[in-house]
Design a protein around this motif. Structure first.
Motif, mmCIF file in Angstrom:
data_model
loop_
_atom_site.group_PDB
_atom_site.id
_atom_site.type_symbol
_atom_site.label_atom_id
_atom_site.label_comp_id
_atom_site.label_asym_id
_atom_site.label_seq_id
_atom_site.Cartn_x
_atom_site.Cartn_y
_atom_site.Cartn_z
ATOM 1 N N LEU A 121 41.474 40.809 45.894
ATOM 2 C CA LEU A 121 40.352 40.984 44.971
ATOM 3 C C LEU A 121 39.731 39.659 44.545
ATOM 4 C CD1 LEU A 121 41.873 43.819 42.766
ATOM 5 C CD2 LEU A 121 39.925 44.043 44.327
ATOM 6 N N SER A 122 40.511 38.591 44.545
ATOM 7 C CA SER A 122 40.019 37.279 44.105
ATOM 8 C C SER A 122 39.665 36.355 45.270
ATOM 9 C CB SER A 122 41.064 36.590 43.219
ATOM 10 O OG SER A 122 42.271 36.373 43.940
ATOM 11 N N HIS A 123 39.666 36.889 46.488
ATOM 12 C CA HIS A 123 39.285 36.125 47.687
ATOM 13 C C HIS A 123 40.214 34.943 47.952
ATOM 14 C CE1 HIS A 123 35.398 38.331 47.905
ATOM 15 N NE2 HIS A 123 35.498 38.315 46.594
ATOM 16 N N LYS A 162 43.821 28.640 47.808
ATOM 17 C CA LYS A 162 42.393 28.356 47.646
ATOM 18 C C LYS A 162 41.645 29.683 47.725
ATOM 19 C CE LYS A 162 42.267 25.670 51.273
ATOM 20 N NZ LYS A 162 41.801 24.779 52.369
ATOM 21 N N HIS A 163 40.352 29.657 47.383
ATOM 22 C CA HIS A 163 39.575 30.885 47.511
ATOM 23 C C HIS A 163 38.369 30.650 48.408
ATOM 24 C CE1 HIS A 163 37.338 29.100 44.046
ATOM 25 N NE2 HIS A 163 36.306 29.762 44.537
ATOM 26 N N GLY A 164 38.111 31.657 49.243
ATOM 27 C CA GLY A 164 36.969 31.641 50.147
ATOM 28 C C GLY A 164 36.384 33.031 50.227
ATOM 29 N N THR A 311 40.551 32.916 39.758
ATOM 30 C CA THR A 311 40.316 31.633 40.443
ATOM 31 C C THR A 311 38.908 31.147 40.144
ATOM 32 O OG1 THR A 311 40.475 30.494 42.579
ATOM 33 C CG2 THR A 311 39.470 32.672 42.597
ATOM 34 N N ARG A 312 38.736 29.855 40.166
ATOM 35 C CA ARG A 312 37.422 29.272 39.893
ATOM 36 C C ARG A 312 37.344 27.902 40.547
ATOM 37 N NH1 ARG A 312 36.631 29.497 34.082
ATOM 38 N NH2 ARG A 312 37.440 27.396 33.857
#
Length: 428
Positions: A121-123, A162-164, A311-312
């Protein structure tokens, strides 16, 4: 003397008393040539206060945009898809912190064994793009092949590090989970239709049925210059190779959703279609405690849980700084000393669906005059939302123009306090 029909029909619709500035703001977009086909709708404290539309739904044949015209919400669809997950969490069928493999054992391969529902859900799962080609049509024609394909993927990075942004695969994974935990084994799009759209009378669909295709707008594209492209690439800090690889093989350029055979696919990442009023009603229910009359979409506690920031910071794919919660993106609103979340999801070309539990608001904007570089700083909906806040603030006795609501994106990395903060209860 005969009158000449205008090339772009003037805006129509209505506003409740006190919200006339939103109409003027909407009209200004057309008079300045910024908008050529669009609709905006806003719910406030459970009631519609703005419903406006204007311009052309189909530039090629000069078909005017009507009240019942369906917009294409693209990634704005991720908001209702995320609500489906929250709905299942609230029913005890899913747990945000649980490993995906608990619900889908075949998923636990090739480095995905520890991925949780929150990661998807948060990529942060590392499943933004696939390493091999796939077709969106498998969702309808070869669902087992799609399921096997998704389960076989390898994360692009260590999950959670990390997020992508996952433009298309996001809800394809969610769909597999929904089918496995729903007592009726429904797809994500079927679940939305039967549990959300029908009970709350929302003229909104994930996958556009062919018998409703005549209602849909058709895309028109703002022409962009070589200089704009060069500037965009100069500022881009994501992974462009991965960005280019995210599209399914059967997505035929920019106009795919204008193809009824592609638009009908029930993809919860991108294939939401409906009226602006329906999208605003959906968002307004969630901004107003999750209830409408005696029907409950989500409890306030579930709505609060959706807004937990996970995440941000700079996105590995898109490069822009975004805050991701549980399937929704978060904006920060500030008025005087108070600050709170505004949550929802934007869509390619300039679409937006947002909820605000502080002002008990639901907002939806859709356009077919597609803006390729649309983002938080470059969009056609922000001045409409600003006009609403000015009006609502005045009505609530909170100062109106003298005490404006400021909306912005936080872009720094999440702190530990941010991760713990989930106090999003209404304070009006």
């Amino acid at each position: 003397m005969s009158s000449i029909r205008p090339i772009v029909p003037a805006p129509k619709g209505w506003t409740a008393d006190g919200f006339e500035p939103v109409m003027r703001a909407f009209e200004s977009g057309f008079s300045q040539g910024i908008d050529k086909g669009a609709a905006v709708s806003i719910y406030f404290k459970g009631s519609p206060v703005v419903n406006l539309w204007g311009g052309l739904a189909d530039d090629a044949i000069k078909r005017p945009w009507k009240e019942e015209t369906f917009g294409r919400f693209w990634s704005g669809t991720k908001y209702p898809s995320s609500v489906i997950i929250s709905h299942l969490v609230e029913r005890g069928l899913l747990d945000y912190g649980e490993k995906v493999s608990k619900y889908w054992p075949e998923f636990a391969q090739n480095g995905k064994e520890t991925i949780t529902l929150d990661n998807l859900l948060s990529h942060t799962a590392g499943l933004s793009v696939s390493k091999e080609d796939y077709q969106m049509s498998w969702l309808r024609d070869q669902p087992h092949k799609l399921s096997t394909f998704l389960a076989s993927q390898t994360p692009l990075w260590t999950p959670g590090t990390k997020h992508g942004y996952s433009g298309f695969l996001f809800a394809l994974y969610l769909n597999e989970i929904v089918k496995r935990v729903d007592v009726k084994a429904r797809s994500l799009s079927q679940y939305f239709e039967e549990e959300i759209a029908e009970p709350f009378e929302l003229d909104f669909h994930i996958g556009l049925p062919k018998h409703l295709y005549h209602k849909a707008c058709r895309a028109a594209w703002r022409r962009i210059s070589k200089e704009e492209i060069a500037k965009s690439m100069e500022n881009y800090q994501g992974n462009f190779e991965l960005f280019q690889r995210q599209y399914p093989k059967d997505m035929d350029g920019k106009r795919s959703l204008d193809d009824p055979d592609f638009a009908i696919l029930g993809c919860g990442s991108t294939h939401g279609a409906g009226t602006a009023k329906a999208a605003a009603k959906f968002a307004g229910i969630l901004g107003n405690g999750g209830c409408l009359d005696d029907k409950v979409m989500l409890t306030q506690e579930a709505i609060n849980r959706m807004q937990k920031p996970l995440t941000r910071g700079p996105d590995y794919i898109l490069s822009v700084g975004m805050t991701f919660a549980r399937g929704v993106t978060l904006l920060t609103a500030k008025q005087g000393e108070k600050s709170w979340n505004v949550f929802g999801h934007g869509g390619f070309g300039g679409q937006m669906i947002l909820s605000d539990c502080q002002y008990k608001m639901g907002f939806a904007y859709c356009t077919n005059y597609m803006e390729p570089f649309s983002n938080f700083e470059n969009n056609r909906w922000r001045h409409l939302l600003d006009a609403f806040y000015q009006c609502a603030s005045q009505i609530e006795g909170l100062g109106g123009k003298e005490n404006p609501v400021m909306l912005y994106e936080k872009r720094e990395e999440l702190s530990n306090d941010d991760r713990k903060n989930n106090d999003v209860k209404s304070r009006l």
